[in-house]
Design a protein around this motif. Structure first.
Motif, mmCIF file in Angstrom:
data_model
loop_
_atom_site.group_PDB
_atom_site.id
_atom_site.type_symbol
_atom_site.label_atom_id
_atom_site.label_comp_id
_atom_site.label_asym_id
_atom_site.label_seq_id
_atom_site.Cartn_x
_atom_site.Cartn_y
_atom_site.Cartn_z
ATOM 1 N N TRP A 102 3.621 6.722 3.134
ATOM 2 C CA TRP A 102 3.483 5.513 3.924
ATOM 3 C C TRP A 102 3.426 4.335 2.967
ATOM 4 C CZ3 TRP A 102 -0.144 1.582 4.522
ATOM 5 C CH2 TRP A 102 0.090 0.742 5.617
ATOM 6 N N ARG A 103 4.346 3.382 3.161
ATOM 7 C CA ARG A 103 4.425 2.191 2.318
ATOM 8 C C ARG A 103 4.237 0.959 3.196
ATOM 9 N NH1 ARG A 103 8.021 5.833 0.189
ATOM 10 N NH2 ARG A 103 7.957 6.091 -2.068
ATOM 11 N N GLY A 104 3.015 0.505 3.267
ATOM 12 C CA GLY A 104 2.712 -0.659 4.097
ATOM 13 C C GLY A 104 2.932 -1.943 3.336
ATOM 14 N N ARG A 163 -2.474 7.779 8.680
ATOM 15 C CA ARG A 163 -3.899 8.066 8.893
ATOM 16 C C ARG A 163 -4.713 7.715 7.655
ATOM 17 N NH1 ARG A 163 -6.972 11.083 12.515
ATOM 18 N NH2 ARG A 163 -5.489 10.122 13.933
ATOM 19 N N ALA A 164 -4.172 7.948 6.469
ATOM 20 C CA ALA A 164 -4.896 7.580 5.241
ATOM 21 C C ALA A 164 -5.141 6.070 5.201
ATOM 22 C CB ALA A 164 -4.116 8.033 4.005
ATOM 23 N N TYR A 165 -4.163 5.293 5.658
ATOM 24 C CA TYR A 165 -4.350 3.837 5.682
ATOM 25 C C TYR A 165 -5.380 3.427 6.731
ATOM 26 C CZ TYR A 165 -3.590 -1.122 6.215
ATOM 27 O OH TYR A 165 -3.790 -2.471 6.303
ATOM 28 N N THR A 166 -5.270 3.972 7.942
ATOM 29 C CA THR A 166 -6.234 3.575 8.972
ATOM 30 C C THR A 166 -7.638 4.057 8.621
ATOM 31 O OG1 THR A 166 -5.627 5.461 10.387
ATOM 32 C CG2 THR A 166 -4.550 3.342 10.840
ATOM 33 N N ASP A 167 -7.754 5.189 7.940
ATOM 34 C CA ASP A 167 -9.074 5.623 7.456
ATOM 35 C C ASP A 167 -9.625 4.611 6.458
ATOM 36 O OD1 ASP A 167 -9.003 7.898 9.037
ATOM 37 O OD2 ASP A 167 -8.492 9.261 7.392
ATOM 38 N N PHE A 168 -8.750 4.108 5.582
ATOM 39 C CA PHE A 168 -9.158 3.080 4.622
ATOM 40 C C PHE A 168 -9.641 1.828 5.357
ATOM 41 C CE2 PHE A 168 -7.657 -0.887 2.657
ATOM 42 C CZ PHE A 168 -8.537 -0.953 1.580
ATOM 43 N N VAL A 169 -8.881 1.380 6.349
ATOM 44 C CA VAL A 169 -9.254 0.178 7.100
ATOM 45 C C VAL A 169 -10.589 0.384 7.797
ATOM 46 C CG1 VAL A 169 -8.625 -1.304 9.055
ATOM 47 C CG2 VAL A 169 -6.886 -0.628 7.392
ATOM 48 N N ARG A 170 -10.770 1.549 8.407
ATOM 49 C CA ARG A 170 -12.030 1.829 9.114
ATOM 50 C C ARG A 170 -13.229 1.811 8.168
ATOM 51 N NH1 ARG A 170 -10.923 6.227 13.841
ATOM 52 N NH2 ARG A 170 -8.721 5.774 14.089
ATOM 53 N N PHE A 187 0.874 -1.167 0.000
ATOM 54 C CA PHE A 187 0.000 0.000 0.000
ATOM 55 C C PHE A 187 0.914 1.220 0.000
ATOM 56 C CE2 PHE A 187 -3.028 -2.974 1.793
ATOM 57 C CZ PHE A 187 -4.233 -2.540 1.277
ATOM 58 N N VAL A 188 0.678 2.168 -0.874
ATOM 59 C CA VAL A 188 1.433 3.419 -0.860
ATOM 60 C C VAL A 188 0.410 4.538 -0.723
ATOM 61 C CG1 VAL A 188 3.044 4.917 -2.089
ATOM 62 C CG2 VAL A 188 3.260 2.438 -2.301
ATOM 63 N N LEU A 189 0.456 5.218 0.413
ATOM 64 C CA LEU A 189 -0.508 6.267 0.729
ATOM 65 C C LEU A 189 0.233 7.462 1.317
ATOM 66 C CD1 LEU A 189 -3.156 3.931 2.359
ATOM 67 C CD2 LEU A 189 -3.382 5.086 0.170
ATOM 68 N N THR A 223 0.622 4.319 15.697
ATOM 69 C CA THR A 223 1.999 4.440 16.182
ATOM 70 C C THR A 223 2.869 3.317 15.626
ATOM 71 O OG1 THR A 223 1.287 5.556 18.210
ATOM 72 C CG2 THR A 223 3.451 4.490 18.257
ATOM 73 N N GLU A 224 2.375 2.096 15.693
ATOM 74 C CA GLU A 224 3.135 0.954 15.176
ATOM 75 C C GLU A 224 3.329 1.040 13.660
ATOM 76 O OE1 GLU A 224 4.733 -1.473 16.919
ATOM 77 O OE2 GLU A 224 4.153 -0.306 18.673
ATOM 78 N N LEU A 225 2.294 1.453 12.946
ATOM 79 C CA LEU A 225 2.383 1.527 11.482
ATOM 80 C C LEU A 225 3.247 2.684 11.006
ATOM 81 C CD1 LEU A 225 -1.291 0.690 10.464
ATOM 82 C CD2 LEU A 225 0.729 -0.754 10.197
ATOM 83 N N SER A 226 3.523 3.647 11.868
ATOM 84 C CA SER A 226 4.328 4.800 11.448
ATOM 85 C C SER A 226 5.754 4.402 11.075
ATOM 86 C CB SER A 226 4.339 5.879 12.539
ATOM 87 O OG SER A 226 5.052 5.431 13.669
ATOM 88 N N THR A 227 6.182 3.204 11.481
ATOM 89 C CA THR A 227 7.529 2.755 11.106
ATOM 90 C C THR A 227 7.667 2.574 9.593
ATOM 91 O OG1 THR A 227 6.978 0.423 11.417
ATOM 92 C CG2 THR A 227 7.879 1.585 13.321
ATOM 93 N N PHE A 228 6.552 2.469 8.898
ATOM 94 C CA PHE A 228 6.585 2.291 7.446
ATOM 95 C C PHE A 228 6.496 3.611 6.688
ATOM 96 C CE2 PHE A 228 4.739 -1.690 9.130
ATOM 97 C CZ PHE A 228 5.753 -2.547 8.752
#
Length: 75
Positions: free
Chosen positions: A62-64, A17-24, A11-13, A51-56
């Protein structure tokens, strides 16, 4: 005969927050699990997840990590 191929599909966002908004908004299983929590616990969980996902987050994006398994077969 079945062949399985692993494909990298990150995922490249623009942000975590854009990723967690997508998940929600996607109705993911995580949303169902958190729905059992009270509002404060749910907010705390989402903060911990972000916080944990911010490492990516690198180079302004953000590249998950994500991996797909492509299976093909012949009967």
């Amino acid at each position: 005969n079945v062949v399985t191929t692993r494909l990298s599909a990150p995922f490249v966002l623009p942000s975590v927050r854009a990723y967690t908004d997508f998940v929600r908004s996607s109705g993911a299983p995580l949303v169902a699990l958190l729905s059992r929590q009270d509002d404060a616990s749910r907010a705390e969980a989402w903060t911990a997840i972000e916080t944990e996902l911010s490492t990516f987050f690198t180079d302004g994006k953000w590249r998950g990590p994500n991996e797909l398994l492509l299976a093909t077969g012949v009967a």
